[in-house]
Design an enzyme around this catalytic site. Structure first.
Site, short mmCIF file in Angstrom:
data_model
loop_
_atom_site.label_atom_id
_atom_site.label_comp_id
_atom_site.label_asym_id
_atom_site.label_seq_id
_atom_site.Cartn_x
_atom_site.Cartn_y
_atom_site.Cartn_z
N LYS A 24 0.83 -1.21 0.00
CA LYS A 24 0.00 0.00 0.00
C LYS A 24 0.87 1.26 0.00
O LYS A 24 0.63 2.19 -0.77
CB LYS A 24 -0.92 -0.04 1.24
CG LYS A 24 -1.81 1.17 1.42
CD LYS A 24 -3.05 0.82 2.20
CE LYS A 24 -2.79 0.66 3.69
NZ LYS A 24 -2.73 1.94 4.42
N SER A 25 1.88 1.30 0.86
CA SER A 25 2.74 2.49 0.93
C SER A 25 3.41 2.75 -0.41
O SER A 25 3.47 3.90 -0.90
CB SER A 25 3.84 2.28 1.97
OG SER A 25 3.30 2.30 3.25
N GLY A 97 -4.45 8.10 5.77
CA GLY A 97 -3.49 9.08 6.30
C GLY A 97 -2.34 9.31 5.33
O GLY A 97 -1.86 10.43 5.17
N GLN A 172 5.09 9.33 6.83
CA GLN A 172 4.15 10.24 6.17
C GLN A 172 4.64 11.68 6.30
O GLN A 172 4.59 12.45 5.34
CB GLN A 172 2.76 10.07 6.76
CG GLN A 172 2.18 8.69 6.44
CD GLN A 172 0.86 8.42 7.11
OE1 GLN A 172 0.34 9.26 7.83
NE2 GLN A 172 0.31 7.24 6.86
N ASP A 318 2.81 -1.00 11.79
CA ASP A 318 1.46 -1.40 11.36
C ASP A 318 1.11 -2.82 11.81
O ASP A 318 -0.03 -3.26 11.62
CB ASP A 318 1.34 -1.30 9.84
CG ASP A 318 1.31 0.15 9.39
OD1 ASP A 318 0.99 1.03 10.23
OD2 ASP A 318 1.59 0.41 8.22
C1 S3P Z 1 2.87 4.95 6.12
C2 S3P Z 1 3.52 5.34 7.25
C3 S3P Z 1 3.12 4.91 8.59
C4 S3P Z 1 2.20 3.70 8.55
C5 S3P Z 1 1.12 3.86 7.52
C6 S3P Z 1 1.73 4.03 6.15
C7 S3P Z 1 3.36 5.44 4.82
O1 S3P Z 1 2.41 5.97 9.23
O2 S3P Z 1 1.63 3.47 9.82
O3 S3P Z 1 0.28 2.72 7.51
O4 S3P Z 1 2.96 4.90 3.77
O5 S3P Z 1 4.16 6.39 4.80
P1 S3P Z 1 3.18 7.14 10.04
O6 S3P Z 1 3.95 7.94 9.07
O7 S3P Z 1 2.06 7.92 10.67
O8 S3P Z 1 4.03 6.43 11.04
#
Ligand code: S3P
Length: 438
Positions: A24-25, A97, A172, A318
């Site tokens: 997903k990321s 997010g 993020q 996660d």
């Molecule tokens: C992600 C970063 C993580 C992770 C999220 C995906 C990303 O969040 O928990 O599921 O794709 O950059 P945080 O940046 O809030 O730690």
């Protein structure tokens, strides 16, 4: 498949060879970076989850031409660096997010007005962590609660690079600043308490953009355009984690997951599992678009509880819901600390996992920054809920498949945000799941 409620019964043996959908990321980053490239790019293996779909929709709203959703590979016609156009409506990121925070970074530097929003869960999650450093770069970002909650309104401005020390390890936040930095004057650098996942850096390098990393500090200079290059998204380790955990906690099980991204910033869960005594085997190691990949085979294992080293937290972030569920099946106590970030995920995962695992008979204690799970006690099926959190729903389904009695999990439509294929894949390895769509 959208599923509202699921009934789960114990099944054995769980066996099979499966492939999980694209990470997903990496999928979010592939779409976003392809949309800012010069020329056409094909993305293979993109996640089909609702979160990534919302990012694709938002990009269309910004004037980017994309192939029909679901086509494989997906064609993206890059608009060039800084080439998005003013959207005619609100950009809706749903539950994501990653989508809202990464796109906010680039939108802050595009010379137009945009409004970013999402579902009721996303509108509760903290946006100050990206808005504040972006404002230091010159961004004009407004929002509810003093500019800290979505909907966010952004009036694009000329940005200048900054050297930012982030109080949280968050990919993020880091990625939002790096993406803003691509369109900013001068150099942008971010230092984290401990390095978070580095997919943005890896993909930028793969595309030929210079990114420097020194320990927990990452920096780049603004202005460098790049030509489109075809991309391939490796399997999501956070999705694989559910199948691997299911094999480890069930009798006589063996599951192989093919083509899993094993970026070292994502492998914390597998390392913790091994430290608990899990039998995992990695084969066919290779590299895909600058990311290490391998097949993982997991076999039924006798687990023992451990103290999870706090330095592993960012690399496991996660996977704490599934780790907590797995720890119910270990002898002794598993202790997670230094993980207060779990309170601001899709749900407060410390509270929701403690509450739901307790319903299954688990002995679980909430800590301010983690969980204490006493394993080895008798468990029984119960009526649970996901609290609208996809990873909570899937973790409960995995645990429920290894205990006596039937478990009902309510509010499971959220699973489609990250892993719509979950129920089907679990059934393919032998899980006994009944989906209901009331
Ligand atoms: C992600 C970063 C993580 C992770 C999220 C995906 C990303 O969040 O928990 O599921 O794709 O950059 P945080 O940046 O809030 O730690």
């Amino acid at each position: 498949m959208t599923v509202r409620q699921v009934r789960v019964r114990a099944a054995c043996p769980l066996r099979g060879l499966v492939r999980v959908p694209g990470d997903k990321s990496i999928s979010h980053r592939a779409l976003i970076l392809a949309s800012q490239a010069r020329g056409e790019c094909r993305i293979a293996g993109l996640s089909r989850g609702g979160d990534v779909r919302n990012t694709a929709r938002a990009l269309r709203g910004l004037g980017v031409a994309l192939g029909p959703w679901g086509s494989e590979p997906l064609l993206v016609r890059g608009a060039g660096l800084g080439g998005w156009r003013e959207p005619g409506g609100v950009l809706d990121f749903g539950n994501s997010g990653t989508g809202i925070r990464l796109m906010a970074g680039l939108l802050a530097a595009h010379p137009f007005f945009s409004v970013l929003s999402g579902d009721r869960y996303l509108r509760r999650r903290p946006m100050r962590r990206v808005a504040e450093p972006l404002r230091l770069m010159g961004a004009r970002i407004f929002g509810r609660a003093g500019g800290t909650l979505a909907p966010l309104a952004i009036e694009g401005a000329r940005l200048a690079g900054i050297a930012y020390r982030s109080p949280v390890s968050s990919a993020q936040v880091k990625s939002a600043l790096l993406l803003a930095g691509l369109l900013a004057d001068g150099e942008t650098s971010i230092t984290e308490p401990a390095p978070s996942r580095d997919h943005t850096e890896r993909m930028l390098r793969f595309l030929g953009v210079g990114v420097r990393t020194r320990g927990a500090m990452v920096s780049l200079r603004g202005g460098g355009e790049w030509a489109a290059r075809d991309l391939e998204v490796p399997g999501d380790p956070s999705s694989a984690a559910f199948l691997i955990a299911a094999a480890v906690i069930s009798p006589d099980a063996e599951i192989t997951v093919r083509g899993v991204c094993l970026n070292p910033t994502r492998t914390g869960f597998f390392e913790v599992l091994r430290a608990m005594g899990a039998r995992l085997r990695l084969t066919r190691r290779r590299e895909v678009c600058g990311e290490p990949v391998a097949d993982i085979t997991a076999t039924s294992s006798r687990l023992r509880g451990i103290d999870v080293p706090p330095e592993l937290v960012p690399r496991t972030i996660d996977e704490f819901p599934i780790l907590a569920a797995t720890a119910l099946f270990a002898r002794g106590t598993t202790r997670v600390t230094g993980a207060a970030e779990l309170r601001v995920k899709e749900s407060d995962r410390i509270r929701t996992m403690a509450a739901e695992l307790t319903k299954l008979g688990g002995r679980v204690r909430e800590l301010p920054d983690g969980l204490l799970i006493e394993g080895g006690h008798a468990l029984r099926g119960a009526a649970c809920t996901s609290h609208g959190d996809h990873r909570v729903a899937m973790s409960l389904a995995v645990a429920a498949g290894a205990i006596r009695g039937e478990t009902r999990i309510a509010d499971t439509a959220c699973v489609a945000t990250s892993f719509p294929e979950f129920w089907e894949l679990m059934r393919a390895v032998g899980a006994r799941l009944t989906a209901e769509r009331p």
